[in-house]
Design a protein around this motif. Structure first.
Motif, mmCIF file in Angstrom:
data_model
loop_
_atom_site.group_PDB
_atom_site.id
_atom_site.type_symbol
_atom_site.label_atom_id
_atom_site.label_comp_id
_atom_site.label_asym_id
_atom_site.label_seq_id
_atom_site.Cartn_x
_atom_site.Cartn_y
_atom_site.Cartn_z
ATOM 1 N N GLU A 254 -8.597 9.073 9.308
ATOM 2 C CA GLU A 254 -8.513 8.546 7.939
ATOM 3 C C GLU A 254 -9.498 7.390 7.742
ATOM 4 O O GLU A 254 -9.168 6.343 7.160
ATOM 5 C CB GLU A 254 -7.087 8.086 7.627
ATOM 6 N N SER B 120 -5.432 12.103 0.819
ATOM 7 C CA SER B 120 -6.390 11.764 1.864
ATOM 8 C C SER B 120 -6.619 12.981 2.752
ATOM 9 O O SER B 120 -6.175 14.082 2.440
ATOM 10 C CB SER B 120 -5.860 10.585 2.693
ATOM 11 N N LEU C 183 -10.226 6.209 3.881
ATOM 12 C CA LEU C 183 -9.060 5.543 3.298
ATOM 13 C C LEU C 183 -8.830 4.183 3.956
ATOM 14 O O LEU C 183 -8.611 3.170 3.267
ATOM 15 C CB LEU C 183 -7.822 6.426 3.451
ATOM 16 N N ASN C 184 -8.883 4.143 5.269
ATOM 17 C CA ASN C 184 -8.614 2.898 5.983
ATOM 18 C C ASN C 184 -9.669 1.829 5.712
ATOM 19 O O ASN C 184 -9.356 0.629 5.701
ATOM 20 C CB ASN C 184 -8.492 3.163 7.486
ATOM 21 N N LYS D 206 0.858 -1.180 0.000
ATOM 22 C CA LYS D 206 0.000 0.000 0.000
ATOM 23 C C LYS D 206 0.888 1.222 0.000
ATOM 24 O O LYS D 206 2.081 1.138 0.337
ATOM 25 C CB LYS D 206 -0.954 0.039 1.205
ATOM 26 N N SER E 131 -2.933 6.060 -1.961
ATOM 27 C CA SER E 131 -3.594 7.321 -1.623
ATOM 28 C C SER E 131 -3.366 8.334 -2.734
ATOM 29 O O SER E 131 -2.226 8.641 -3.098
ATOM 30 C CB SER E 131 -3.053 7.875 -0.306
ATOM 31 N N THR F 95 0.362 5.041 1.379
ATOM 32 C CA THR F 95 -0.434 6.092 2.006
ATOM 33 C C THR F 95 0.429 7.171 2.649
ATOM 34 O O THR F 95 -0.059 8.242 2.960
ATOM 35 C CB THR F 95 -1.366 5.511 3.072
#
Length: 316
Positions: A124, A143, A127-128, A3, A140, A5
């Motif tokens: 967040e 965010s 997003l999470n 990921k 991301s 972010t």
């Protein structure tokens, strides 16, 4: 990388920057890597550079890219757990994210903060939940608290413009604006600069202190002239208050950067993430001047995204 972010998801920042610069020289080298893979780009908020650069990065890697402006084209999403959905929200984020995970190999999400409830924004939550329920790697696209693709492009741009110092002086300066803006770009830029080999200084009026989680290792001053002295790079950006959350505490036009103010720098390069309000955030003479890196930053958004997506594809 499974990921992307924040800078915390990057195992080796210097290597990622080198990879982006290499891709800039040979953008189609890894087209086989993305063959038969699809990137989903989901926008809950407007975009120009992020949308276009991410699509181009995907195409450079041989991927398909599908864009959805879910705020305009999709069902209204419910994000809270355990609620009775008898109002205006039509689809729960759990199902939406899981369905997207069936369609995409990599998922990009853009979701801005509301700037009303700090705890909610900084959790967040949206997003999470996409990370939790989609089951695929998430990137991301900005965010509530960070804009990591922008920050990576910013660092690439700084590295591409070396100075005759072991550690260039990089200044982040607050600028006035007509509306309250999130802290995402400045949080993220601060976080990345604190990981980079630079002398990093933040300057802003009193009341605009950023969350300390993002500024560990930075120097902070309320005196813009002190900050600008001998600077090599000056990054201009407005942000609203973190402590008095989402509020505009000042519209002090004396913070507008001009050639006259820049005279005390080390012939500094000027940076901005765009979009920029000319004459409000930054003077025309600097935007259009020979020391402006703004368009180079925007171009580097492609290779920042491409380096990140490439690393994710290699780990699928």
């Amino acid at each position: 990388m499974n990921k992307f972010t924040s800078v915390k998801d990057v195992s080796n920042v210097n290597q990622l920057v080198k990879e982006a610069i290499a891709l800039k020289k040979n953008p189609f080298k890894y087209q086989k890597l993305g063959k038969n893979k699809t990137l989903g780009l989901i926008f809950l908020n407007p975009s120009l550079r992020t949308r276009l650069s991410s699509q181009k990065a995907a195409f450079n890697l041989g991927m398909n890219a599908i864009v959805m402006n879910i705020d305009k084209e999709g069902w209204a999403l419910e994000t809270q757990e355990g609620v009775l959905m008898n109002g205006t929200k039509v689809e729960h984020i759990k199902e939406a994210a899981r369905v997207m995970g069936q369609y995409f190999d990599v998922l990009g999400i853009r979701s801005f903060p509301a700037l009303i409830n700090r705890e909610e924004d900084y959790s967040e939550d949206i997003l999470n939940k996409f990370i939790k329920y989609s089951g695929v790697p998430v990137v991301s696209l900005e965010s509530a608290t960070r804009h990591p693709l922008q920050s990576l492009a910013d660092l690439i741009t700084i590295i591409e413009n070396p100075v005759k110092k072991k550690k260039p002086k990089v200044v982040l300066t607050w600028a006035p604006h007509v509306k309250a803006l999130p802290q995402a770009v400045t949080n993220s830029f601060s976080e990345w600069m604190c990981k980079a080999n630079v002398d990093f200084v933040i300057t802003h009026p009193k009341g605009y202190e950023l969350c300390k989680d993002f500024t560990k290792g930075a120097s902070v001053t309320h005196n813009q002239d002190i900050a600008l002295k001998d600077a090599d790079f000056v990054y201009v950006k407005n942000w609203s208050s973190y402590n008095d959350y989402g509020k505009i505490l000042s519209k002090d036009e004396s913070w507008l950067l001009t050639n006259k103010k820049m005279a005390i720098t080390n012939n500094a390069k000027v940076m901005h993430c765009l979009p920029v309000r000319r004459g409000v955030e930054l003077s025309d003479e600097l935007i259009d001047g020979k020391n402006s890196l703004i368009i180079q930053q925007a171009n580097n958004r492609v290779y920042a995204a491409q380096a990140v997506i490439k690393e994710i594809l290699q780990n699928l």
